[in-house]
Design a protein around this motif. Structure first.
Motif, PDB file in Angstrom:
ATOM      1  N   SER A  31      82.266  14.654  11.073  1.00  0.00           N
ATOM      2  CA  SER A  31      81.637  13.516  11.743  1.00  0.00           C
ATOM      3  C   SER A  31      82.503  12.267  11.624  1.00  0.00           C
ATOM      4  CB  SER A  31      80.254  13.266  11.138  1.00  0.00           C
ATOM      5  OG  SER A  31      79.676  12.103  11.692  1.00  0.00           O
ATOM      6  N   ASP A  32      82.958  11.968  10.410  1.00  0.00           N
ATOM      7  CA  ASP A  32      83.791  10.783  10.203  1.00  0.00           C
ATOM      8  C   ASP A  32      85.129  10.902  10.925  1.00  0.00           C
ATOM      9  OD1 ASP A  32      81.757   9.705   8.684  1.00  0.00           O
ATOM     10  OD2 ASP A  32      82.797   9.925   6.765  1.00  0.00           O
TER      11      ASP A  32
ATOM     12  N   ASP B 273      87.490   8.841  17.988  1.00  0.00           N
ATOM     13  CA  ASP B 273      86.883   8.095  19.095  1.00  0.00           C
ATOM     14  C   ASP B 273      87.251   6.613  19.030  1.00  0.00           C
ATOM     15  OD1 ASP B 273      85.718  10.407  20.091  1.00  0.00           O
ATOM     16  OD2 ASP B 273      83.719   9.959  19.282  1.00  0.00           O
ATOM     17  N   ALA B 274      87.277   6.061  17.814  1.00  0.00           N
ATOM     18  CA  ALA B 274      87.599   4.643  17.652  1.00  0.00           C
ATOM     19  C   ALA B 274      89.028   4.340  18.086  1.00  0.00           C
ATOM     20  CB  ALA B 274      87.378   4.214  16.200  1.00  0.00           C
TER      21      ALA B 274
ATOM     22  N   HIS C  25      85.764  12.587  13.701  1.00  0.00           N
ATOM     23  CA  HIS C  25      85.576  12.400  15.137  1.00  0.00           C
ATOM     24  C   HIS C  25      85.245  10.959  15.483  1.00  0.00           C
ATOM     25  CE1 HIS C  25      85.230  16.850  14.924  1.00  0.00           C
ATOM     26  NE2 HIS C  25      86.144  16.668  15.840  1.00  0.00           N
ATOM     27  N   GLN C  26      84.543  10.274  14.596  1.00  0.00           N
ATOM     28  CA  GLN C  26      84.292   8.848  14.832  1.00  0.00           C
ATOM     29  C   GLN C  26      85.603   8.067  14.786  1.00  0.00           C
ATOM     30  OE1 GLN C  26      81.138   7.222  12.394  1.00  0.00           O
ATOM     31  NE2 GLN C  26      79.827   8.969  12.816  1.00  0.00           N
TER      32      GLN C  26
ATOM     33  N   LYS D  77      83.960  18.918  17.638  1.00  0.00           N
ATOM     34  CA  LYS D  77      83.467  17.550  17.628  1.00  0.00           C
ATOM     35  C   LYS D  77      82.008  17.510  17.190  1.00  0.00           C
ATOM     36  CE  LYS D  77      83.288  13.427  20.260  1.00  0.00           C
ATOM     37  NZ  LYS D  77      84.231  12.575  20.848  1.00  0.00           N
TER      38      LYS D  77
END
Length: 124
Positions: A14-15, A21-22, A17-18, A122
């Motif tokens: 999760s982290d 994305d960022a 993919h964040q 993802k």
């Protein structure tokens, strides 16, 4: 013990993919700025010299963001190897789908296929 590893892997995925994305969002915004600067210069009929240093800095920022993105994808690949090392095999975390071209031959390389590469999908 397996439940703790699966839970940790989900949090990492999760982290990760964040973060991916960022950096994509940052690159999009920098690219927009890179397009806006010369457009504004042209629309205001300014000399090509006006704002050149700023445009060069923005172009450099976009290139640096690309390097950060590469480092994150390299980390992603390293984590797929770690995933296997800790006994989680090819579990998928989330709803993401990876194209076959995302599977690599060499660690840290984004340009060759490796059919046996496990993937962190993802996280949704």
């Amino acid at each position: 013990m397996l439940n703790e590893r699966v839970s940790a892997a989900k949090k990492i995925a999760s982290d990760l993919h964040q973060a991916e994305d960022a950096i994509d969002e940052a690159m999009i915004r920098i690219a927009r700025l890179a397009a806006t600067l010369p457009t504004a210069r042209r629309e205001t009929n300014m000399s090509a010299i006006v704002g050149q240093e700023a445009m060069a800095k923005v172009a450099h920022a976009l290139a640096a963001a690309g390097e950060v993105r590469q480092l994150l994808t390299d980390a992603h690949l390293a984590l797929t190897a770690t995933q296997k090392e800790v006994g989680l095999g090819t579990r998928m975390f989330g709803a993401g789908v990876k194209p076959a071209s995302a599977r690599l031959v060499d660690e840290g390389s984004n340009d060759r296929q490796r059919a046996d590469a496990p993937t962190f999908a993802k996280a949704g």
